[in-house]
Design an enzyme around this catalytic site. Structure first.
Site, mmCIF file in Angstrom:
data_model
loop_
_atom_site.group_PDB
_atom_site.id
_atom_site.type_symbol
_atom_site.label_atom_id
_atom_site.label_comp_id
_atom_site.label_asym_id
_atom_site.label_seq_id
_atom_site.Cartn_x
_atom_site.Cartn_y
_atom_site.Cartn_z
ATOM 1 N N SER A 21 0.851 -1.193 0.000
ATOM 2 C CA SER A 21 0.000 0.000 0.000
ATOM 3 C C SER A 21 0.882 1.237 0.000
ATOM 4 O O SER A 21 1.631 1.478 0.965
ATOM 5 C CB SER A 21 -0.886 0.008 1.236
ATOM 6 O OG SER A 21 -1.409 1.309 1.414
ATOM 7 N N HIS A 46 -1.342 -1.409 -4.151
ATOM 8 C CA HIS A 46 -2.601 -1.055 -3.496
ATOM 9 C C HIS A 46 -2.620 0.460 -3.277
ATOM 10 O O HIS A 46 -1.667 1.024 -2.728
ATOM 11 C CB HIS A 46 -2.685 -1.796 -2.162
ATOM 12 C CG HIS A 46 -3.954 -1.598 -1.401
ATOM 13 N ND1 HIS A 46 -5.074 -2.363 -1.604
ATOM 14 C CD2 HIS A 46 -4.275 -0.721 -0.411
ATOM 15 C CE1 HIS A 46 -6.035 -1.979 -0.769
ATOM 16 N NE2 HIS A 46 -5.574 -0.974 -0.030
ATOM 17 N N ASP A 48 -4.835 3.639 -1.708
ATOM 18 C CA ASP A 48 -5.897 3.977 -0.764
ATOM 19 C C ASP A 48 -6.456 5.360 -1.044
ATOM 20 O O ASP A 48 -5.747 6.364 -0.913
ATOM 21 C CB ASP A 48 -5.334 3.930 0.668
ATOM 22 C CG ASP A 48 -5.075 2.497 1.099
ATOM 23 O OD1 ASP A 48 -6.021 1.692 1.051
ATOM 24 O OD2 ASP A 48 -3.923 2.186 1.471
ATOM 25 N N MET A 50 -9.077 8.137 0.079
ATOM 26 C CA MET A 50 -9.870 8.552 1.250
ATOM 27 C C MET A 50 -10.406 9.964 1.021
ATOM 28 O O MET A 50 -9.671 10.824 0.525
ATOM 29 C CB MET A 50 -8.985 8.528 2.504
ATOM 30 C CG MET A 50 -8.344 7.177 2.756
ATOM 31 S SD MET A 50 -7.468 7.162 4.318
ATOM 32 C CE MET A 50 -6.620 5.578 4.205
ATOM 33 N N HIS A 79 -8.587 1.020 -3.627
ATOM 34 C CA HIS A 79 -9.479 0.836 -2.478
ATOM 35 C C HIS A 79 -10.162 2.165 -2.197
ATOM 36 O O HIS A 79 -9.533 3.108 -1.722
ATOM 37 C CB HIS A 79 -8.603 0.361 -1.291
ATOM 38 C CG HIS A 79 -9.325 0.193 -0.012
ATOM 39 N ND1 HIS A 79 -8.669 -0.056 1.179
ATOM 40 C CD2 HIS A 79 -10.643 0.221 0.293
ATOM 41 C CE1 HIS A 79 -9.555 -0.170 2.157
ATOM 42 N NE2 HIS A 79 -10.763 -0.004 1.646
ATOM 43 N N MET A 81 -12.214 4.389 -0.142
ATOM 44 C CA MET A 81 -12.777 4.669 1.186
ATOM 45 C C MET A 81 -13.448 6.033 1.100
ATOM 46 O O MET A 81 -12.964 7.035 1.646
ATOM 47 C CB MET A 81 -11.667 4.645 2.241
ATOM 48 C CG MET A 81 -11.237 3.233 2.600
ATOM 49 S SD MET A 81 -9.589 3.211 3.316
ATOM 50 C CE MET A 81 -8.600 3.295 1.818
ATOM 51 N N MET A 150 -11.271 -5.866 6.011
ATOM 52 C CA MET A 150 -10.418 -4.894 6.711
ATOM 53 C C MET A 150 -10.037 -5.438 8.085
ATOM 54 O O MET A 150 -10.889 -5.873 8.858
ATOM 55 C CB MET A 150 -11.158 -3.557 6.904
ATOM 56 C CG MET A 150 -11.374 -2.751 5.637
ATOM 57 S SD MET A 150 -9.894 -2.419 4.673
ATOM 58 C CE MET A 150 -8.895 -1.470 5.835
ATOM 59 N N ASP A 188 -6.437 -6.423 4.696
ATOM 60 C CA ASP A 188 -5.803 -5.098 4.659
ATOM 61 C C ASP A 188 -5.809 -4.485 6.052
ATOM 62 O O ASP A 188 -6.876 -4.239 6.615
ATOM 63 C CB ASP A 188 -6.592 -4.228 3.667
ATOM 64 C CG ASP A 188 -6.019 -2.818 3.507
ATOM 65 O OD1 ASP A 188 -4.934 -2.537 4.045
ATOM 66 O OD2 ASP A 188 -6.670 -2.016 2.809
#
Ligand code: DX5
Ligand code: ZN
Length: 230
Positions: A21, A46, A48, A50, A79, A81, A150, A188
């Site tokens: 990540s 990966h 992330d 957000m 991913h 979020m 998660m 994760d």
């Protein structure tokens, strides 16, 4: 493993796959960090995303995904979020995501979300938070390309692994076996070389590791140790 190999219908990677990540990378040297983990044997990258609303942190947008796409041939595991993932699928798909993961906590029409992701030729994945019961995602084990469990509350890299989520992974692994599904199971949050064996035994096919890779001095040794876990 290259993107061309990943796109082959016969793609059958050796498990577990390791997806560093980049949230835990040195972001001032992002291109170099991505190249380094690729050279060290990472299978995916990966990323992330957000929004400061679904989780209390802000991270990356499609431009970062586009920048990473330019420096690696590895599949990009994005991913989301965010509170409104449906609005984000098109920009991230166009930017170069390969997997697009949406949280069950914010998606009512999972089939609609999956179809939208697939309309861009991308693989749909469903994510479940530590406090959401496994029954929320288990109906999709034959439909999703991947289910992401998660093992921390999403928002930050470097948190402690929550072992109470392991029964969820085991339940999904058993369900997968019963219905002959090829859905990947990803974990994760808080994964290090020290707990990789535990999560692989519980059913993880794909290991996301932020600080578990980027905070170690030798990425190659770390990834090799994670991959050799049985
Ligand atoms: C957490 C993110 C994770 C995070 C993992 O909200 O979804 O992908 O970067 O970082 P580590 O492996 O350090 O827990
Ligand atoms: Zn993540």
């Amino acid at each position: 493993m290259t993107l061309a190999a990943f796109r082959e219908p016969s793609y059958k990677p050796a498990m577990p796959l390791i997806a560093p990540s980049i949230l835990a990378a040195d972001l001032g040297r992002l291109a170099e960090e991505v190249r380094n983990v690729e050279a060290a044997g990472a299978d995916w990258i990966h990323i992330d995303i957000m929004d400061g609303h679904f989780v209390p942190n802000l991270t990356m947008g499609p431009d970062i995904v586009r920048a990473v796409r330019r420096v690696t041939s590895l599949p990009l595991d994005v991913h989301l979020m965010v509170t409104n993932p449906l609005a984000m699928i098109e920009p991230f798909a166009i930017a170069g995501a390969d997997y697009l993961s949406v949280h069950i906590e914010v998606v009512d029409d999972v089939e609609g979300a999956f179809r939208l992701i697939e309309s861009f030729g991308k693989k749909p994945a469903l994510v479940i938070n530590p406090d959401t019961p496994v029954e929320a995602v288990s109906p999709y084990v034959s439909r999703a390309a991947m289910i992401l469990v998660m093992s921390v509350y999403p928002g930050f890299a470097g948190q402690k692994f929550i072992p109470e989520v392991l029964p969820k992974l085991e339940a999904l692994r058993d369900l997968k076996a019963r219905c002959g599904s090829s859905c990947l199971l990803e974990i994760d949050g808080g994964i290090k070389t020290s707990n990789t064996a535990t999560v692989v035994r519980a059913g993880a096919d794909v290991i996301v590791a932020g600080s578990g890779v980027f905070a170690t001095p030798d990425y190659r040794a770390t990834i090799a140790e994670m991959k050799s876990t049985t």
